[in-house]
Write a protein that holds these residues in place. Sequence first.
Motif, mmCIF file in Angstrom:
data_model
loop_
_atom_site.group_PDB
_atom_site.id
_atom_site.type_symbol
_atom_site.label_atom_id
_atom_site.label_comp_id
_atom_site.label_asym_id
_atom_site.label_seq_id
_atom_site.Cartn_x
_atom_site.Cartn_y
_atom_site.Cartn_z
ATOM 1 N N THR A 275 1.281 5.084 -2.900
ATOM 2 C CA THR A 275 0.526 6.171 -2.270
ATOM 3 C C THR A 275 1.415 7.195 -1.584
ATOM 4 N N TYR B 2 0.809 -1.220 0.000
ATOM 5 C CA TYR B 2 0.000 0.000 0.000
ATOM 6 C C TYR B 2 0.842 1.270 0.000
ATOM 7 N N ALA C 104 -7.304 2.271 -0.301
ATOM 8 C CA ALA C 104 -7.513 1.657 1.016
ATOM 9 C C ALA C 104 -8.792 0.825 1.043
ATOM 10 N N LEU C 105 -9.814 1.280 0.339
ATOM 11 C CA LEU C 105 -11.066 0.514 0.305
ATOM 12 C C LEU C 105 -10.890 -0.836 -0.374
ATOM 13 N N THR C 106 -10.001 -0.904 -1.378
ATOM 14 C CA THR C 106 -9.787 -2.196 -2.033
ATOM 15 C C THR C 106 -9.182 -3.216 -1.076
ATOM 16 N N TYR D 76 -8.875 5.122 5.468
ATOM 17 C CA TYR D 76 -9.703 5.796 4.459
ATOM 18 C C TYR D 76 -10.225 7.139 4.981
ATOM 19 N N TRP E 17 -5.214 7.440 -2.916
ATOM 20 C CA TRP E 17 -4.845 6.562 -1.801
ATOM 21 C C TRP E 17 -6.034 6.175 -0.940
ATOM 22 N N ARG E 18 -7.056 7.015 -0.882
ATOM 23 C CA ARG E 18 -8.237 6.648 -0.080
ATOM 24 C C ARG E 18 -9.026 5.522 -0.763
ATOM 25 N N ALA E 19 -9.221 5.641 -2.059
ATOM 26 C CA ALA E 19 -9.916 4.571 -2.786
ATOM 27 C C ALA E 19 -9.120 3.280 -2.734
ATOM 28 N N TRP F 280 -8.249 -0.591 7.656
ATOM 29 C CA TRP F 280 -8.392 0.035 6.337
ATOM 30 C C TRP F 280 -9.410 1.182 6.358
ATOM 31 N N MET F 281 -10.506 0.992 7.081
ATOM 32 C CA MET F 281 -11.520 2.046 7.136
ATOM 33 C C MET F 281 -10.983 3.279 7.869
#
Length: 893
Positions: free
Chosen positions: A66, A62, A197-199, A127, A193-195, A123-124
């Motif tokens: 990012t 990650y 994290a959702l993956t 995000y 980078w936020r999107a 992860w949340m």
Amino acid sequence: VTEKKMARREDDMEKVKDKSEPLLLPENGSDVSEEEGASWMVCLSTFIAVCGSYEFGTCVGYSAPTQFGIMEELNLSYSQFSVFGSILNVGAVLGAITSGKISDFIGRKGAMRLSSVISAIGWMIIYFSKGDIPLDFGRFLTGYGCGTLSYVVPVFIAEISPRKLRGALATLNQLFLVIGLASMFLIGAVVNWRALALTGVVPCVILFFGTWFIPESPRWLEMVGRHRDFEIALQKLRGPNANIAREADEIKEYLATIAHLPKTTLLDLIDKKNIRFVIVGVGLMFFQQFVGINGVIFYAQQIFVSAGASPTLGSILYSIEQVILTALGATLLIDRLGRRPLLMASAVGMLIGCLLIGNSFLLKAHGLALDIIPALAVSGVLVYIGSFSIGMGAIPWVIMSEVMSKRYIPKSISLLFCSCALFNLGIAKMEGENHSMEKGLLLVNKEERTEGSETTITPLLIFTTFIIVSASYSFGIALGFTAGTMSSIMEDLDLSIAQFSVFGSLLTFGGMIGAIFSATLADAFGRKMTLWVAEAFFISGWLAIAQAKNIIWLDFGRFFVGTGVGLASYVVPVYIAEITPKNVRGTFTFSNQLLQNCGIATAYYIGNFVSWRTIALIGIIPCLIQFLGLFFVPESPRWLAKENRDEECEVVLQKLRGKEADIVKETREIMISVDATANISMQSLFKRKYARQLIIGVGVMLLQQLCGSSGISYYAGSIFDLAGFPSQTGMTVLSMVVVPKAILGLIIVDRWGRRPLLMASAFGLCLSCISLALAFEFKGVPGIVNFTPTMAFIGILTYVMMFAAGLGALPWIIMSEIFPMDMKVVAGSLVTITNWFTGWIVSYCFNFMLIWSPTGTFIIFAIMSGLTVVFAWCLVPETRGLTLEEIQFPRES
């Protein structure tokens, strides 16, 4: 009483030792009666489990794509981002400490569910982060989940797998880890980078819900006294018709013996009966991390930026390579070659990669060879990552899950994972600080790399190039044809080694004959007409081989194919160079080598499954495509100008550049260059004013062959057999790697330039030949006899990859660029003849050289590769970004 207890403990320990031995001894002597295949439930359970490995990979990967996005949006310093990157390992340390206890208390599935929940929460938090504190806390939670998953996943897979598939299934842990890592690089190139994290939440969800549909580890069920559930789970895993009685009895007896032993503590791990396994486990984890792997992974984007390469492109190439080679190690090698040989070969490859990277910094520090530093550094990174992926990444975890006694697994593996995470933490933190201090160390001529005019690539240009290089695909099939068909042709037609050597070398002999006439035909009748003639030879030759009933027709067909190759090998790169804009000329010309490698890969791969006659028929297909396609593509505008067909030249150039393109300047340069030249004779070619171009053209062609490329391409299967490595496996692997490496060369040739790429490629060939020489020199030596076949395999694999990425195409690109129109006919013929004549000598003598001395053969090739590096450094000019006229006319000054 104490003495009785001690005696009973010693007896119990001997029983445990007896039960442990099958995991530590060669498996071919075991007679365990269990179902050897993998049932669908084993496959499903493994897939669900390795979603945890995928999750681990997303966490590790990650930070690389990012870094700059997070630092810019949250206004973080390099030091703060280093904390973010490395705090993953702090969480992993705690996860490792508690992983053994958790998995013993709530089961393997329960531990995976808990880890997936914690990771998803992490992860949340990432995000929704607005500052560095929640960002670091989220990273810490994902690290804790990784620490637990990295223990429980390989243990769970090892406990459910049939013995003969245990290595391959356990290695899927590492494969899915790098797939997760690669997904971060690939997706991170297009989302923020936020999107991204959702993956990371997706595999957590799959793992959490998937564990409800698979059985628990039978060994854990029996260990906690759930005997009925134990038998049901084992039956599900082995299949409804499998006889599990013997395996179940062995598991029960083993666990019952352990249950009577005293409770273990960490001090028991240093008992003389266990210390060896602890040293092995901790040692492997130590070396796995202290070779610097996680520093490279966490900060890959910054490394590629510092090397002067595109961080997005570099990360994508890196991730694709890692997935391919990890899949290779998991599916083909680990259960065929064994853990130790593959581990040793992986370490040798990492050593070579580190030497390449270290030398790039050394050269930079002394201001030497600045133009090759980026190529050297990035090549080193790719060699390093590829070597890690094929062995050192997965094997420590596989060995860990196999060698430890069940009784000591919770304590020992918690220790191992804690060690791994601590080592990882130190490396990641140090790497982050070092990269921030050495930012830009490898930024060499950045302004020069980014300069250049905007180039329009039209559909007609792409289509024309595709039609031109279709012959290169057939050329590649011809090159790879003998490697996998040698034994079958010799058997079908009752040939001797000498007769087959003649057959193999006739391709280069025919190529030499075709080369004699190639430039003259291309000059007199045009590039298209010469390719039509070449296709006639190709098709006739392949048909003769496919229908051959004796050695005469076989040799006749090989000679005709070679003649077609000789004609095409000159005209294809020249034709492409004459129709392409200057800023993409190298890339388009490199497609010649790419299609050759596709043909080689085709011959290598399908040669394992179809007859040699069928391969010959397949070679006809690209010839027919080119033969018909040439009716729909334009002639070379430079040839038209030479023939005084000026209006046609302008029309063709406008079509190739696009309707809106301004072609006035380019047309004028072409006309001036044509008017200023007149064809010279062969005798005039040796005048002083032509000496430099002639030496460069002949030199690169001569050295390309003297490095052994024809011999290794033609007889790779024989080399594998001679080294004791399974030739079918070797040829399959080669078919998988030659195309990606050629694609890499195609992408970077116009970024780095011809000379740096040529030097890096030749240096890689030198190291590969040294590896092959050592493999044959130490073949049969006690203690390393199992390692030498793998070492030979690594040598051939690296050779083919490095040749495909540079030295295979660059001599032809350079030849097509440096000779002006007045020299092109005679000089082009001379250098092409040089290449094919030398290739004929090498290919004919290669088998006899191997009989003389394999070690000596590859030492000679290593020396020639080293000389190529020196030759390129001293003489080869850089032609990137220059028009053909700018390259060719400074010779008068």
